[in-house]
Design a protein around this motif. Structure first.
Motif, PDB file in Angstrom:
ATOM      1  N   GLN A 165     -34.948  37.497   6.073  1.00 24.12           N
ATOM      2  CA  GLN A 165     -34.462  37.119   7.531  1.00 24.12           C
ATOM      3  C   GLN A 165     -33.659  35.923   7.421  1.00 24.12           C
ATOM      4  O   GLN A 165     -32.717  35.763   8.265  1.00 24.12           O
ATOM      5  N   ARG A 166     -33.623  35.067   6.532  1.00 28.02           N
ATOM      6  CA  ARG A 166     -32.862  33.834   6.575  1.00 28.02           C
ATOM      7  C   ARG A 166     -32.011  33.674   5.001  1.00 28.02           C
ATOM      8  O   ARG A 166     -30.979  33.537   5.283  1.00 28.02           O
ATOM      9  N   LEU A 167     -32.724  33.749   3.992  1.00 25.32           N
ATOM     10  CA  LEU A 167     -31.918  33.459   2.727  1.00 25.32           C
ATOM     11  C   LEU A 167     -32.487  34.295   1.530  1.00 25.32           C
ATOM     12  O   LEU A 167     -33.581  34.639   1.446  1.00 25.32           O
ATOM     13  N   VAL A 168     -31.634  34.490   0.745  1.00 21.69           N
ATOM     14  CA  VAL A 168     -31.901  35.346  -0.446  1.00 21.69           C
ATOM     15  C   VAL A 168     -31.463  34.209  -1.795  1.00 21.69           C
ATOM     16  O   VAL A 168     -30.223  33.590  -1.734  1.00 21.69           O
ATOM     17  N   LEU A 169     -32.371  33.983  -2.554  1.00 23.09           N
ATOM     18  CA  LEU A 169     -32.249  32.910  -3.795  1.00 23.09           C
ATOM     19  C   LEU A 169     -31.885  33.918  -4.947  1.00 23.09           C
ATOM     20  O   LEU A 169     -32.724  35.067  -5.021  1.00 23.09           O
ATOM     21  N   MET A 170     -30.943  33.604  -5.732  1.00 22.36           N
ATOM     22  CA  MET A 170     -30.651  34.626  -6.983  1.00 22.36           C
ATOM     23  C   MET A 170     -30.551  33.910  -7.931  1.00 22.36           C
ATOM     24  O   MET A 170     -29.588  32.853  -8.235  1.00 22.36           O
ATOM     25  N   ASP A 171     -31.250  33.930  -9.091  1.00 24.80           N
ATOM     26  CA  ASP A 171     -31.225  33.240 -10.398  1.00 24.80           C
ATOM     27  C   ASP A 171     -30.875  33.872 -11.356  1.00 24.80           C
ATOM     28  O   ASP A 171     -31.333  34.852 -12.004  1.00 24.80           O
ATOM     29  N   GLU A 172     -29.415  33.560 -11.727  1.00 30.95           N
ATOM     30  CA  GLU A 172     -28.701  34.648 -12.899  1.00 30.95           C
ATOM     31  C   GLU A 172     -28.814  36.042 -12.593  1.00 30.95           C
ATOM     32  O   GLU A 172     -29.403  36.677 -13.665  1.00 30.95           O
ATOM     33  N   PRO A 173     -28.264  36.673 -11.841  1.00 34.04           N
ATOM     34  CA  PRO A 173     -28.693  37.987 -11.337  1.00 34.04           C
ATOM     35  C   PRO A 173     -28.000  38.805 -12.332  1.00 34.04           C
ATOM     36  O   PRO A 173     -28.333  39.925 -12.188  1.00 34.04           O
ATOM     37  N   THR A 174     -26.860  38.377 -13.034  1.00 34.39           N
ATOM     38  CA  THR A 174     -26.325  39.478 -13.776  1.00 34.39           C
ATOM     39  C   THR A 174     -26.328  39.093 -15.113  1.00 34.39           C
ATOM     40  O   THR A 174     -25.601  39.603 -16.064  1.00 34.39           O
ATOM     41  N   ALA A 175     -27.063  38.245 -15.774  1.00 29.39           N
ATOM     42  CA  ALA A 175     -27.160  37.388 -17.035  1.00 29.39           C
ATOM     43  C   ALA A 175     -27.386  38.429 -18.049  1.00 29.39           C
ATOM     44  O   ALA A 175     -26.720  38.440 -19.263  1.00 29.39           O
ATOM     45  N   ALA A 176     -28.104  39.543 -17.948  1.00 32.42           N
ATOM     46  CA  ALA A 176     -28.093  40.499 -18.944  1.00 32.42           C
ATOM     47  C   ALA A 176     -27.523  41.761 -18.714  1.00 32.42           C
ATOM     48  O   ALA A 176     -27.847  42.640 -19.479  1.00 32.42           O
ATOM     49  N   LEU A 177     -26.551  41.894 -17.948  1.00 35.01           N
ATOM     50  CA  LEU A 177     -25.641  42.943 -17.850  1.00 35.01           C
ATOM     51  C   LEU A 177     -24.395  43.058 -18.475  1.00 35.01           C
ATOM     52  O   LEU A 177     -23.857  41.912 -18.570  1.00 35.01           O
ATOM     53  N   GLY A 178     -23.787  44.202 -18.709  1.00 31.36           N
ATOM     54  CA  GLY A 178     -22.445  44.452 -19.123  1.00 31.36           C
ATOM     55  C   GLY A 178     -21.434  44.361 -18.037  1.00 31.36           C
ATOM     56  O   GLY A 178     -21.736  43.977 -17.020  1.00 31.36           O
ATOM     57  N   VAL A 179     -19.970  44.108 -18.428  1.00 30.09           N
ATOM     58  CA  VAL A 179     -19.120  43.785 -17.558  1.00 30.09           C
ATOM     59  C   VAL A 179     -19.087  44.634 -16.265  1.00 30.09           C
ATOM     60  O   VAL A 179     -18.934  44.190 -15.090  1.00 30.09           O
ATOM     61  N   GLN A 180     -19.235  46.159 -16.638  1.00 35.30           N
ATOM     62  CA  GLN A 180     -19.151  47.150 -15.559  1.00 35.30           C
ATOM     63  C   GLN A 180     -20.324  47.240 -14.451  1.00 35.30           C
ATOM     64  O   GLN A 180     -19.981  46.956 -13.288  1.00 35.30           O
ATOM     65  N   GLU A 181     -21.496  46.594 -15.198  1.00 36.64           N
ATOM     66  CA  GLU A 181     -22.552  46.535 -14.213  1.00 36.64           C
ATOM     67  C   GLU A 181     -22.440  45.363 -13.567  1.00 36.64           C
ATOM     68  O   GLU A 181     -23.205  45.358 -12.448  1.00 36.64           O
ATOM     69  N   THR A 182     -22.235  44.355 -14.006  1.00 42.86           N
ATOM     70  CA  THR A 182     -22.025  42.888 -13.534  1.00 42.86           C
ATOM     71  C   THR A 182     -21.021  43.290 -12.310  1.00 42.86           C
ATOM     72  O   THR A 182     -21.344  42.582 -11.222  1.00 42.86           O
ATOM     73  N   GLY A 183     -20.069  43.736 -12.411  1.00 43.02           N
ATOM     74  CA  GLY A 183     -19.097  44.337 -11.439  1.00 43.02           C
ATOM     75  C   GLY A 183     -19.644  45.081 -10.002  1.00 43.02           C
ATOM     76  O   GLY A 183     -19.510  44.624  -8.845  1.00 43.02           O
ATOM     77  N   ARG A 184     -20.502  45.895 -10.448  1.00 41.01           N
ATOM     78  CA  ARG A 184     -21.039  46.576  -9.528  1.00 41.01           C
ATOM     79  C   ARG A 184     -22.395  45.692  -8.624  1.00 41.01           C
ATOM     80  O   ARG A 184     -22.314  45.796  -7.458  1.00 41.01           O
ATOM     81  N   VAL A 185     -22.983  44.771  -9.351  1.00 39.64           N
ATOM     82  CA  VAL A 185     -24.020  44.131  -8.723  1.00 39.64           C
ATOM     83  C   VAL A 185     -23.256  42.868  -7.947  1.00 39.64           C
ATOM     84  O   VAL A 185     -23.774  42.799  -6.732  1.00 39.64           O
ATOM     85  N   GLU A 186     -22.195  42.485  -8.220  1.00 39.93           N
ATOM     86  CA  GLU A 186     -21.462  41.501  -7.555  1.00 39.93           C
ATOM     87  C   GLU A 186     -20.895  42.181  -6.160  1.00 39.93           C
ATOM     88  O   GLU A 186     -20.840  41.459  -5.171  1.00 39.93           O
ATOM     89  N   GLU A 187     -20.502  43.531  -6.204  1.00 45.65           N
ATOM     90  CA  GLU A 187     -19.922  43.969  -4.948  1.00 45.65           C
ATOM     91  C   GLU A 187     -21.230  44.082  -3.938  1.00 45.65           C
ATOM     92  O   GLU A 187     -21.027  44.017  -2.686  1.00 45.65           O
ATOM     93  N   ILE A 188     -22.471  44.423  -4.495  1.00 43.77           N
ATOM     94  CA  ILE A 188     -23.538  44.432  -3.936  1.00 43.77           C
ATOM     95  C   ILE A 188     -23.755  43.296  -3.093  1.00 43.77           C
ATOM     96  O   ILE A 188     -24.317  43.124  -1.928  1.00 43.77           O
ATOM     97  N   ILE A 189     -23.646  42.078  -3.841  1.00 39.60           N
ATOM     98  CA  ILE A 189     -23.980  40.856  -3.536  1.00 39.60           C
ATOM     99  C   ILE A 189     -23.082  40.865  -2.059  1.00 39.60           C
ATOM    100  O   ILE A 189     -23.368  39.757  -1.259  1.00 39.60           O
ATOM    101  N   LEU A 190     -21.620  40.766  -2.300  1.00 42.62           N
ATOM    102  CA  LEU A 190     -20.885  40.740  -1.275  1.00 42.62           C
ATOM    103  C   LEU A 190     -21.202  41.297  -0.049  1.00 42.62           C
ATOM    104  O   LEU A 190     -20.927  41.182   1.184  1.00 42.62           O
ATOM    105  N   ARG A 191     -21.612  42.633  -0.381  1.00 40.13           N
ATOM    106  CA  ARG A 191     -21.989  43.409   0.850  1.00 40.13           C
ATOM    107  C   ARG A 191     -23.318  42.917   1.705  1.00 40.13           C
ATOM    108  O   ARG A 191     -23.286  42.936   2.753  1.00 40.13           O
ATOM    109  N   MET A 192     -24.114  42.340   0.843  1.00 40.17           N
ATOM    110  CA  MET A 192     -25.279  41.644   1.357  1.00 40.17           C
ATOM    111  C   MET A 192     -24.670  40.373   2.335  1.00 40.17           C
ATOM    112  O   MET A 192     -25.297  40.240   3.635  1.00 40.17           O
ATOM    113  N   ARG A 193     -23.780  39.347   1.692  1.00 39.84           N
ATOM    114  CA  ARG A 193     -23.278  38.537   2.390  1.00 39.84           C
ATOM    115  C   ARG A 193     -22.534  38.874   3.626  1.00 39.84           C
ATOM    116  O   ARG A 193     -22.799  38.327   4.828  1.00 39.84           O
ATOM    117  N   ASP A 194     -21.902  39.942   3.648  1.00 37.86           N
ATOM    118  CA  ASP A 194     -21.357  40.641   4.945  1.00 37.86           C
ATOM    119  C   ASP A 194     -22.224  41.224   5.766  1.00 37.86           C
ATOM    120  O   ASP A 194     -21.978  41.123   6.873  1.00 37.86           O
TER     121      ASP A 194
END
Length: 246
Positions: A165-194
């Protein structure tokens, strides 16, 4: 105009472990719909600050305020009850359980006088959230162990979005992912922000920091070096703040 109270405030936080000062004098505000990146070398105090806000550690000095009110986050349960969720590197998912059970882990929906587990209701709500965030998994009934790393991370982020309800803490959320999967996760983070979530993210990738964040908080050897608006700085300045070399 009256000043708007930040959603989350870290006020003069200091943390000592025995005789070691891990953090000192950290002050940071985070607003709804804002991504703040926490950067610094190993040992700078990033994970310690995340764990203080998550209720894993308690500050030696200073305080955490939520919408202007001081709170004591003595345990991770306290933190969750105040609307703070964490996405750790290891995700903390139950590999043998389906996606929808992970979404409601410890908060399962029940129905009827016998309080039977409402599996269909949980699956339906999970599918709605996955659709909203565009998290692409075969089904909310898919077993976590059968998903890719990016899909698992998407589920972990969706769960945090659902309950925070207030805050999401994320500790290296894409550290173990490849380039394509990192991009998908970053899109999800931006949607979460929106969706209006406040996000504090730890990342070693400055490219990612500049893609995702609105502001950057730099730590060095446990001290807060400064906070920069992302659009008003560049990689060279941030690196010089991290290293102390100019």
């Amino acid at each position: 105009m009256a000043a708007v109270t930040p959603l989350v405030q870290v006020d003069g936080v200091r943390k000592e472990f025995g005789g070691v000062v891990a953090l000192q004098g950290v002050t940071l505000d985070i607003d709804p719909g804002e991504v703040v990146a926490l950067v610094g070398d190993n040992g700078a105090g990033k994970s310690t600050l995340i764990k203080i806000i998550a209720g894993v550690h308690q500050p030696t000095d200073g305080q955490i305020l939520l919408e202007g009110e001081p709170v004591r986050l003595n345990t991770p349960t306290d933190s969750r009850q105040h609307g703070i969720e964490v996405v750790y590197q290891d995700l903390a998912l139950a590999d043998q359980q389906p996606v929808y059970m992970n979404m409601f882990l410890g908060r399962e929906l029940v129905r009827g006088p016998l309080r039977r587990m409402d599996r269909d209701g949980m699956a339906k709500e999970t599918q709605q959230l996955l659709d909203e965030l565009d998290v692409r998994v075969p089904s909310p009934r898919a077993i976590i162990r059968d998903l890719s790393g990016g899909q698992r991370q998407g589920v972990a982020i969706a769960r945090a979005t659902h309950w925070a309800q207030r805050l999401v803490l994320m500790d290296e959320p894409t550290a173990a992912l490849g380039v394509q999967e990192t991009g998908r996760v970053e899109e999800i983070i931006l949607r979460m922000r929106d969706r209006g979530r406040a996000i504090l993210i730890v990342s070693h990738s400055l490219d990612q920091v500049f893609r995702l964040s609105d502001r950057i908080c730099v730590l060095r050897r446990g001290e807060q070096v400064g906070i920069k608006t992302t659009s008003e700085t560049d990689g060279d300045e941030i690196v010089s703040m991290i290293t102390g070399l100019r």
